[in-house]
Write a protein that holds these residues in place. Structure first.
Motif, PDB file in Angstrom:
ATOM      1  N   THR A  25     -69.955  12.037  -6.209  1.00 34.69           N
ATOM      2  CA  THR A  25     -69.362  13.367  -6.325  1.00 34.69           C
ATOM      3  C   THR A  25     -67.901  13.223  -6.727  1.00 34.69           C
ATOM      4  O   THR A  25     -67.244  12.240  -6.390  1.00 34.69           O
ATOM      5  CB  THR A  25     -69.462  14.154  -5.011  1.00 34.69           C
ATOM      6  OG1 THR A  25     -68.745  13.457  -4.005  1.00 34.69           O
ATOM      7  CG2 THR A  25     -70.912  14.340  -4.605  1.00 34.69           C
ATOM      8  N   ARG A  69     -72.034   4.939 -16.370  1.00 33.50           N
ATOM      9  CA  ARG A  69     -73.234   4.087 -16.334  1.00 33.50           C
ATOM     10  C   ARG A  69     -73.654   3.685 -17.741  1.00 33.50           C
ATOM     11  O   ARG A  69     -74.026   2.536 -17.983  1.00 33.50           O
ATOM     12  CB  ARG A  69     -74.371   4.800 -15.608  1.00 33.50           C
ATOM     13  CG  ARG A  69     -74.152   4.883 -14.113  1.00 33.50           C
ATOM     14  CD  ARG A  69     -75.401   5.232 -13.312  1.00 33.50           C
ATOM     15  NE  ARG A  69     -76.463   5.890 -14.022  1.00 33.50           N
ATOM     16  CZ  ARG A  69     -76.712   7.208 -13.997  1.00 33.50           C
ATOM     17  NH1 ARG A  69     -75.959   8.010 -13.281  1.00 33.50           N
ATOM     18  NH2 ARG A  69     -77.726   7.713 -14.659  1.00 33.50           N
ATOM     19  N   ARG A  86     -75.082   8.159  -8.811  1.00 35.63           N
ATOM     20  CA  ARG A  86     -74.274   9.375  -8.953  1.00 35.63           C
ATOM     21  C   ARG A  86     -73.279   9.454  -7.808  1.00 35.63           C
ATOM     22  O   ARG A  86     -73.620   9.179  -6.661  1.00 35.63           O
ATOM     23  CB  ARG A  86     -75.204  10.591  -8.899  1.00 35.63           C
ATOM     24  CG  ARG A  86     -74.503  11.916  -8.874  1.00 35.63           C
ATOM     25  CD  ARG A  86     -75.539  13.044  -8.720  1.00 35.63           C
ATOM     26  NE  ARG A  86     -74.880  14.305  -8.567  1.00 35.63           N
ATOM     27  CZ  ARG A  86     -74.625  14.889  -7.403  1.00 35.63           C
ATOM     28  NH1 ARG A  86     -74.984  14.310  -6.276  1.00 35.63           N
ATOM     29  NH2 ARG A  86     -74.022  16.046  -7.347  1.00 35.63           N
ATOM     30  N   ASP A  96     -70.751  14.539 -12.424  1.00 36.16           N
ATOM     31  CA  ASP A  96     -72.043  13.994 -12.829  1.00 36.16           C
ATOM     32  C   ASP A  96     -71.976  13.488 -14.269  1.00 36.16           C
ATOM     33  O   ASP A  96     -72.490  12.411 -14.589  1.00 36.16           O
ATOM     34  CB  ASP A  96     -73.132  15.062 -12.707  1.00 36.16           C
ATOM     35  CG  ASP A  96     -73.229  15.601 -11.308  1.00 36.16           C
ATOM     36  OD1 ASP A  96     -73.973  15.019 -10.508  1.00 36.16           O
ATOM     37  OD2 ASP A  96     -72.542  16.592 -11.009  1.00 36.16           O
ATOM     38  N   ASP A  97     -71.336  14.265 -15.107  1.00 37.94           N
ATOM     39  CA  ASP A  97     -71.146  13.882 -16.497  1.00 37.94           C
ATOM     40  C   ASP A  97     -70.315  12.602 -16.599  1.00 37.94           C
ATOM     41  O   ASP A  97     -70.656  11.680 -17.343  1.00 37.94           O
ATOM     42  CB  ASP A  97     -70.460  15.035 -17.251  1.00 37.94           C
ATOM     43  CG  ASP A  97     -70.101  14.672 -18.673  1.00 37.94           C
ATOM     44  OD1 ASP A  97     -71.024  14.559 -19.503  1.00 37.94           O
ATOM     45  OD2 ASP A  97     -68.899  14.489 -18.942  1.00 37.94           O
ATOM     46  N   TYR A 133     -82.041  16.415 -10.766  1.00 40.26           N
ATOM     47  CA  TYR A 133     -81.060  17.206 -10.032  1.00 40.26           C
ATOM     48  C   TYR A 133     -81.676  18.347  -9.265  1.00 40.26           C
ATOM     49  O   TYR A 133     -82.539  19.054  -9.729  1.00 40.26           O
ATOM     50  CB  TYR A 133     -79.990  17.761 -10.978  1.00 40.26           C
ATOM     51  CG  TYR A 133     -79.004  16.712 -11.380  1.00 40.26           C
ATOM     52  CD1 TYR A 133     -77.858  16.495 -10.634  1.00 40.26           C
ATOM     53  CD2 TYR A 133     -79.237  15.904 -12.481  1.00 40.26           C
ATOM     54  CE1 TYR A 133     -76.959  15.514 -10.975  1.00 40.26           C
ATOM     55  CE2 TYR A 133     -78.342  14.916 -12.836  1.00 40.26           C
ATOM     56  CZ  TYR A 133     -77.205  14.727 -12.082  1.00 40.26           C
ATOM     57  OH  TYR A 133     -76.321  13.751 -12.422  1.00 40.26           O
ATOM     58  N   CYS A 158     -69.969  10.255 -14.312  1.00 37.56           N
ATOM     59  CA  CYS A 158     -70.771   9.139 -13.795  1.00 37.56           C
ATOM     60  C   CYS A 158     -71.810   8.685 -14.811  1.00 37.56           C
ATOM     61  O   CYS A 158     -72.039   7.478 -14.973  1.00 37.56           O
ATOM     62  CB  CYS A 158     -71.462   9.537 -12.496  1.00 37.56           C
ATOM     63  SG  CYS A 158     -70.334   9.708 -11.100  1.00 37.56           S
ATOM     64  N   LEU A 159     -72.433   9.617 -15.486  1.00 35.92           N
ATOM     65  CA  LEU A 159     -73.430   9.255 -16.486  1.00 35.92           C
ATOM     66  C   LEU A 159     -72.771   8.485 -17.632  1.00 35.92           C
ATOM     67  O   LEU A 159     -73.306   7.468 -18.102  1.00 35.92           O
ATOM     68  CB  LEU A 159     -74.153  10.504 -16.996  1.00 35.92           C
ATOM     69  CG  LEU A 159     -75.335  10.282 -17.924  1.00 35.92           C
ATOM     70  CD1 LEU A 159     -76.350   9.303 -17.329  1.00 35.92           C
ATOM     71  CD2 LEU A 159     -76.014  11.605 -18.233  1.00 35.92           C
ATOM     72  N   HIS A 178     -82.168  13.373 -18.195  1.00 38.08           N
ATOM     73  CA  HIS A 178     -81.072  13.171 -17.241  1.00 38.08           C
ATOM     74  C   HIS A 178     -80.898  14.357 -16.294  1.00 38.08           C
ATOM     75  O   HIS A 178     -80.338  14.201 -15.208  1.00 38.08           O
ATOM     76  CB  HIS A 178     -79.765  12.893 -17.987  1.00 38.08           C
ATOM     77  CG  HIS A 178     -79.772  11.571 -18.686  1.00 38.08           C
ATOM     78  ND1 HIS A 178     -79.771  10.380 -18.016  1.00 38.08           N
ATOM     79  CD2 HIS A 178     -79.811  11.276 -20.005  1.00 38.08           C
ATOM     80  CE1 HIS A 178     -79.794   9.385 -18.888  1.00 38.08           C
ATOM     81  NE2 HIS A 178     -79.827   9.901 -20.098  1.00 38.08           N
TER      82      HIS A 178
END
Length: 179
Positions: free
Chosen positions: A23, A59, A21, A52-53, A111, A55-56, A107
């Motif tokens: 920022t 990935r 993750r 975060d969205d 957090y 980055c997910l 997911h």
């Protein structure tokens, strides 16, 4: 702070590390990667979890998320939200719930309250030849960030957010997303 930043740079020179993750305050992303995963989800509005969205999605598309540990950024967390008079804890909870609904409990489980980055003033970027575009504020950091992405023309997109007057001469790009 200058001495710390220089020592930090020397200690970690040339290194990179993968992370799950990053920022969204300071990102470097290849244009083809952005085309592959799409822009920031504007449903997150003013802030929290749009990075975060992103980055997910990166990935899941097989992209690696990396940091440059030889870079130091001084950050006064939450300054932008305070300057706008926003209720950051309420916004955090609201967007966490949106993230959880979108991606599921699996997911969302790792957090805890993420820190809010306070980016630096655009005049700093202009000193180095960057083009800076104004965007009328519509209560959405994601919309403003997507507008900045529309102006990008090269193979790489570097985004460093404006902080509404925060001056930070020690801020250099550290977070990157690479294919």
């Amino acid at each position: 702070m200058d001495a710390f930043a220089l020592d930090h740079q020397r200690q970690f020179a040339g290194q990179a590390a993968e992370f799950p993750r990053l920022t969204g305050f300071c990102l470097l992303i290849r244009r083809d990667a952005l085309r592959k995963i799409g822009a920031l989800d504007e449903r997150f509005g003013t802030g929290f979890f749009e990075g975060d969205d992103l980055c997910l999605r990166a990935r899941k598309a097989g992209l690696r998320l990396r940091i440059a540990p030889d870079v130091f950024i001084h950050n006064e967390g939450g300054r932008t939200f305070r300057s706008l008079g926003l209720n950051a804890p309420a916004l955090l909870e609201q967007n966490f719930e949106l993230f959880r609904q979108k991606w599921g409990d699996e997911h969302a489980a790792p957090y805890r309250r993420p820190a809010v980055a306070a980016p630096m003033k655009s005049s700093f970027a202009e000193k180095f030849g960057a083009k800076v575009f104004d965007f009328p504020w519509i209560d959405s950091f994601a919309a403003a960030r997507n507008e900045s992405l529309r102006h990008a023309t090269g193979d790489w997109v570097f985004r460093l957010a404006d902080s509404f007057g925060n001056r930070c001469p020690h801020a250099w790009p550290s977070w990157s997303m690479a294919a």
